[in-house]
Design a protein around this motif. Structure first.
Motif, PDB file in Angstrom:
ATOM      1  N   ALA A 217       0.829  -1.211   0.000  1.00 35.46           N
ATOM      2  CA  ALA A 217       0.000   0.000   0.000  1.00 35.46           C
ATOM      3  C   ALA A 217       0.860   1.257   0.000  1.00 35.46           C
ATOM      4  N   ALA A 218       2.022   1.196   0.667  1.00 36.66           N
ATOM      5  CA  ALA A 218       2.898   2.365   0.742  1.00 36.66           C
ATOM      6  C   ALA A 218       3.461   2.737  -0.627  1.00 36.66           C
ATOM      7  N   VAL A 219       3.632   1.765  -1.514  1.00 35.36           N
ATOM      8  CA  VAL A 219       4.129   2.076  -2.861  1.00 35.36           C
ATOM      9  C   VAL A 219       3.162   3.005  -3.575  1.00 35.36           C
ATOM     10  N   PHE A 220       1.868   2.756  -3.427  1.00 31.51           N
ATOM     11  CA  PHE A 220       0.854   3.500  -4.172  1.00 31.51           C
ATOM     12  C   PHE A 220       0.205   4.618  -3.363  1.00 31.51           C
ATOM     13  N   GLY A 221       0.531   4.719  -2.086  1.00 31.21           N
ATOM     14  CA  GLY A 221      -0.076   5.752  -1.257  1.00 31.21           C
ATOM     15  C   GLY A 221      -1.449   5.388  -0.742  1.00 31.21           C
ATOM     16  N   GLY A 222      -1.792   4.115  -0.727  1.00 31.69           N
ATOM     17  CA  GLY A 222      -3.080   3.676  -0.208  1.00 31.69           C
ATOM     18  C   GLY A 222      -3.540   2.409  -0.891  1.00 31.69           C
ATOM     19  N   LEU A 223      -4.646   1.863  -0.391  1.00 33.55           N
ATOM     20  CA  LEU A 223      -5.234   0.655  -0.966  1.00 33.55           C
ATOM     21  C   LEU A 223      -6.252   1.009  -2.041  1.00 33.55           C
ATOM     22  N   PRO A 224      -6.501   0.114  -2.983  1.00 32.50           N
ATOM     23  CA  PRO A 224      -7.592   0.333  -3.933  1.00 32.50           C
ATOM     24  C   PRO A 224      -8.941   0.381  -3.211  1.00 32.50           C
ATOM     25  N   SER A 225      -9.925   0.933  -3.887  1.00 30.89           N
ATOM     26  CA  SER A 225     -11.300   0.890  -3.377  1.00 30.89           C
ATOM     27  C   SER A 225     -11.900  -0.451  -3.776  1.00 30.89           C
ATOM     28  N   ASN A 281      -1.590  -3.505  -9.885  1.00 30.42           N
ATOM     29  CA  ASN A 281      -0.982  -3.682 -11.209  1.00 30.42           C
ATOM     30  C   ASN A 281      -1.515  -4.929 -11.899  1.00 30.42           C
ATOM     31  N   VAL A 282      -2.305  -4.743 -12.902  1.00 33.56           N
ATOM     32  CA  VAL A 282      -2.941  -5.673 -13.834  1.00 33.56           C
ATOM     33  C   VAL A 282      -4.430  -5.835 -13.553  1.00 33.56           C
ATOM     34  N   GLU A 283      -4.866  -5.704 -12.298  1.00 28.46           N
ATOM     35  CA  GLU A 283      -6.301  -5.793 -12.050  1.00 28.46           C
ATOM     36  C   GLU A 283      -6.995  -4.448 -12.282  1.00 28.46           C
ATOM     37  N   ARG A 284      -6.399  -3.360 -11.816  1.00 27.76           N
ATOM     38  CA  ARG A 284      -6.969  -2.031 -12.034  1.00 27.76           C
ATOM     39  C   ARG A 284      -6.094  -1.191 -12.957  1.00 27.76           C
ATOM     40  N   LYS A 401      16.678  11.649  -9.659  1.00 29.03           N
ATOM     41  CA  LYS A 401      16.216  12.058  -8.336  1.00 29.03           C
ATOM     42  C   LYS A 401      14.754  11.693  -8.099  1.00 29.03           C
ATOM     43  N   THR A 402      14.375  10.533  -8.603  1.00 25.30           N
ATOM     44  CA  THR A 402      13.035  10.017  -8.339  1.00 25.30           C
ATOM     45  C   THR A 402      13.141   8.499  -8.259  1.00 25.30           C
ATOM     46  N   THR A 403      12.025   7.801  -8.211  1.00 25.10           N
ATOM     47  CA  THR A 403      12.033   6.364  -7.953  1.00 25.10           C
ATOM     48  C   THR A 403      10.990   5.650  -8.805  1.00 25.10           C
ATOM     49  N   LEU A 404      11.122   4.342  -8.871  1.00 23.14           N
ATOM     50  CA  LEU A 404      10.095   3.553  -9.533  1.00 23.14           C
ATOM     51  C   LEU A 404       8.784   3.618  -8.758  1.00 23.14           C
ATOM     52  N   ASP A 405       8.852   3.776  -7.434  1.00 25.94           N
ATOM     53  CA  ASP A 405       7.626   3.967  -6.651  1.00 25.94           C
ATOM     54  C   ASP A 405       6.835   5.161  -7.177  1.00 25.94           C
ATOM     55  N   ALA A 406       7.536   6.265  -7.440  1.00 23.34           N
ATOM     56  CA  ALA A 406       6.861   7.462  -7.939  1.00 23.34           C
ATOM     57  C   ALA A 406       6.240   7.213  -9.310  1.00 23.34           C
ATOM     58  N   TYR A 407       6.932   6.445 -10.131  1.00 18.98           N
ATOM     59  CA  TYR A 407       6.404   6.078 -11.452  1.00 18.98           C
ATOM     60  C   TYR A 407       5.137   5.245 -11.309  1.00 18.98           C
ATOM     61  N   MET A 408       5.161   4.249 -10.426  1.00 18.91           N
ATOM     62  CA  MET A 408       3.984   3.405 -10.235  1.00 18.91           C
ATOM     63  C   MET A 408       2.811   4.219  -9.696  1.00 18.91           C
ATOM     64  N   ALA A 410       2.227   7.438 -10.186  1.00 18.46           N
ATOM     65  CA  ALA A 410       1.704   8.282 -11.257  1.00 18.46           C
ATOM     66  C   ALA A 410       0.846   7.479 -12.230  1.00 18.46           C
ATOM     67  N   LEU A 411       1.315   6.289 -12.576  1.00 18.09           N
ATOM     68  CA  LEU A 411       0.509   5.425 -13.442  1.00 18.09           C
ATOM     69  C   LEU A 411      -0.808   5.060 -12.775  1.00 18.09           C
ATOM     70  N   TRP A 412      -0.739   4.770 -11.488  1.00 20.34           N
ATOM     71  CA  TRP A 412      -1.939   4.422 -10.739  1.00 20.34           C
ATOM     72  C   TRP A 412      -2.951   5.565 -10.764  1.00 20.34           C
TER      73      TRP A 412
END
Length: 598
Positions: A217-225, A281-284, A401-408, A410-412
């Protein structure tokens, strides 16, 4: 009746298990308000999360159909995958026996103690009825409970799906469940497990799963609804179970015969971590070429390197961040395998991640009896995707100066969070993935180059350089040791060893040996035991030439084979390699691998 009204007439399913000991279920599907003309009833040929054809109709028999008055209807077979029902009065009750004895994420497993049901392998459906809601009723043996992402209706004793896509995506486990449940960020997370072990083992597994959930959840900043407010781990760890994990929209099916103790716990939790990350990632956050999923054909995607491969990377990274792996274990279990596979695979140097993704219908649990050359042409989109995720994460951290977490994230936000009708509102394309990378890195030229070289192309990442700032070393696992780069199967009956496919560039390939060739003598000696070949090669150095006598399709031959250095790679910490570690390296590694959950 208006089409809108017809679309709302639910399809009713009833499942009973009077002959479960012999792996059978009796299934009845009731279709009402059916338009005039034959009703085309089908069994699926593919399953969400699987990309090959599986022909589930082969396990369906004793088919019968009746109308609203119980009168028998004519049933014909237009093809191997379905049935046409004629002469109905607007109602069709379609009944059949289902055989199932494989408990995993693809098939149906039924016996006297449980039923684990993947819905495309279990439930028939009808063309033209795909948007109708479904209600499912289980006639349960004593002591069995239901584990599913379907919405329960306690008043009716049924389980609800809004349409066929959701129904087919809802694996269901029936049996004596061990249940654990907790609240996480306003959502209910539950584990429903079939397992013969102790409650203490289930509690320990649950505690570690909670940590995995928090870090994902921390990667995306929260859980899906989650659609009905909960996420369900549908877990089966009985002895008769096959090893598998399969993602679904609000649940995951996790199966294994291993117990929740020792190293087996790590293996099982790795599957949990991977599959839970799929709830984003892949379901939503989903590729456009998989929407909507077609149950009647193989579904090909260009993006499984991202959907599965980036999930593979994060599944293990989340394990590390949750404290289930140490740095050394993360290097041993994850980085060594990913880096070694990427750099040593002939296929990875030959084809792109997009092309590997396109192979899924032929490799994802697909069945074939003819030989293939995948050892020289293919690397799983799990590995090739994970390797590129690793490389991209390190590039973003070092150069942008960023991360793959930030990329994920943004995509989310752009393509994952928007949902409608229990499906992604904005599924992505590969140009979308490149565009968002340019936005996050603030460097569209970098994004374009990365996709051209590493995603649409097959340039290998420079892992030695990329991992060094984290104080991680890529090195030969068996430096200086000679190798044939082959694992022949020993034949004790005649003291020989039979080759599988030989790898491009390997000593045996270069010498002209191929699959099914039989080694008779190496360096003039017979292979008197399974260890003999290993011992004979170990007595030499890379570059030595040894005589190999072998039987091929053309008779007995002798070849001069030049031994290579063992190509196996490993990733180790500088500490383990006894190399100096700087404060900057420690800081980089900590920021990358440490837990992010608050």
């Amino acid at each position: 009746m208006p089409l809108a009204a017809l679309a709302q007439a639910p399809v009713h399913y009833s499942l009973a298990f009077p002959n479960a000991v012999h792996h059978e279920a009796r299934v009845t599907v009731s279709f009402s308000e059916v338009p005039a003309g034959p009703l085309q009833v089908r069994m699926s040929r593919s399953s969400p999360g699987r990309y090959a054809l599986h022909e589930f109709a082969k396990n369906v028999y004793d088919v019968q159909a009746t109308d609203s008055k119980g009168q028998a209807l004519a049933v014909s077979r237009p093809d191997p995958y379905g049935w046409d029902v004629s002469g109905h009065d607007g109602t069709v009750r379609f009944t059949y026996t289902l055989f199932g004895d494989r408990t995993d994420g693809t098939y149906a497993g039924i016996d006297a103690v449980h039923a684990h049901l993947n819905m495309p392998a279990t439930l028939a459906w009808a063309r033209g009825q795909e948007q109708r809601p479904a209600e499912v009723k289980f006639d349960l043996p004593a002591g069995w409970q239901v584990a599913t992402q379907l919405r329960p209706d306690a008043a009716k004793g049924t389980y609800y799906a809004p349409h066929l896509q959701y129904l087919m995506d809802s694996p269901t486990s029936l049996g004596a469940q061990k249940t654990r449940s907790w609240q996480e960020l306003g959502r209910t997370i539950e584990i429903n497990m079939l397992y013969n072990g102790t409650d203490a083992e289930v509690d320990d597994y649950t505690a570690k799963t909670k940590r995995i959930v928090k870090e994902a959840a921390a990667v995306f900043g929260g859980l899906p609804s989650y659609d009905f407010g909960r996420y369900t781990f549908v877990v089966n760890y009985l002895p008769q179970t096959s090893s598998d994990g399969m993602e679904h929209r609000n649940s995951t099916s996790v199966t294994n015969s291993r117990q929740l103790r020792g190293d087996d716990v790590m293996n099982n939790l790795g599957t949990v971590s991977h599959e839970f990350f799929h709830s984003w990632n892949v379901e939503r956050l989903r590729p456009r070429d998989l929407e909507p999923f077609d149950f009647e054909r193989a579904n090909m995607s260009n993006s499984l390197w991202f959907a599965e491969g980036f999930t593979q990377y994060y599944g293990d990274l989340v394990m590390r961040r949750a404290g289930i792996f140490t740095d050394d274990q993360y290097c041993q279990y994850t980085l060594s395998g990913v880096v070694g596979a990427m750099l040593n695979s002939p296929g990875a140097a030959r084809y792109s991640p997009v092309q590997m993704s396109q192979q899924a219908p032929f490799v994802d649990a697909a069945a074939a009896i003819d030989p293939n050359n995948r050892g020289n042409t293919y690397l799983s989109y799990y590995y090739i995707g994970a390797a590129n995720a690793l490389a991209l994460d390190l590039m973003l951290r070092q150069e942008h100066k960023t991360t793959l977490d930030a990329y994920m994230r943004a995509l989310w936000q752009q393509h994952g969070e928007p949902q409608q009708n229990y499906a992604p509102a904005k599924p992505y394309t590969i140009p979308d993935l490149q565009r968002v990378l340019g936005e996050v890195s603030k460097d569209t030229a970098f994004a374009g180059q990365f996709f051209r070289q590493h995603i649409l192309g097959h340039e290998l990442p420079k892992f030695e350089q990329l991992l060094a700032p984290a104080g991680l070393l890529v090195r030969r696992a068996r430096a200086g040791q000679a190798s044939l780069m082959a694992r022949p199967v020993y034949n004790a009956a005649d003291s020989t060893a039979t080759l599988g496919s030989t790898l491009v560039g390997s000593p045996l390939y270069q010498a002209g040996l191929d699959r099914e060739d039989v080694l008779r003598k190496v360096d003039g000696q017979r292979l008197t035991s399974a260890k003999t070949l290993t011992e004979l090669v170990a007595a030499h150095k890379p570059g030595d030439v040894v005589a190999v006598e072998y039987r091929t399709r053309g008779g007995i031959r002798t070849a001069q084979v030049t031994l290579a250095e063992d190509p196996s790679l490993e990733v180790v910490t500088y500490e383990a390699a006894k190399k100096p570690v700087t404060k900057a390296m420690k800081k980089f590694r900590t920021e990358w691998l440490s837990g992010k959950a608050k």
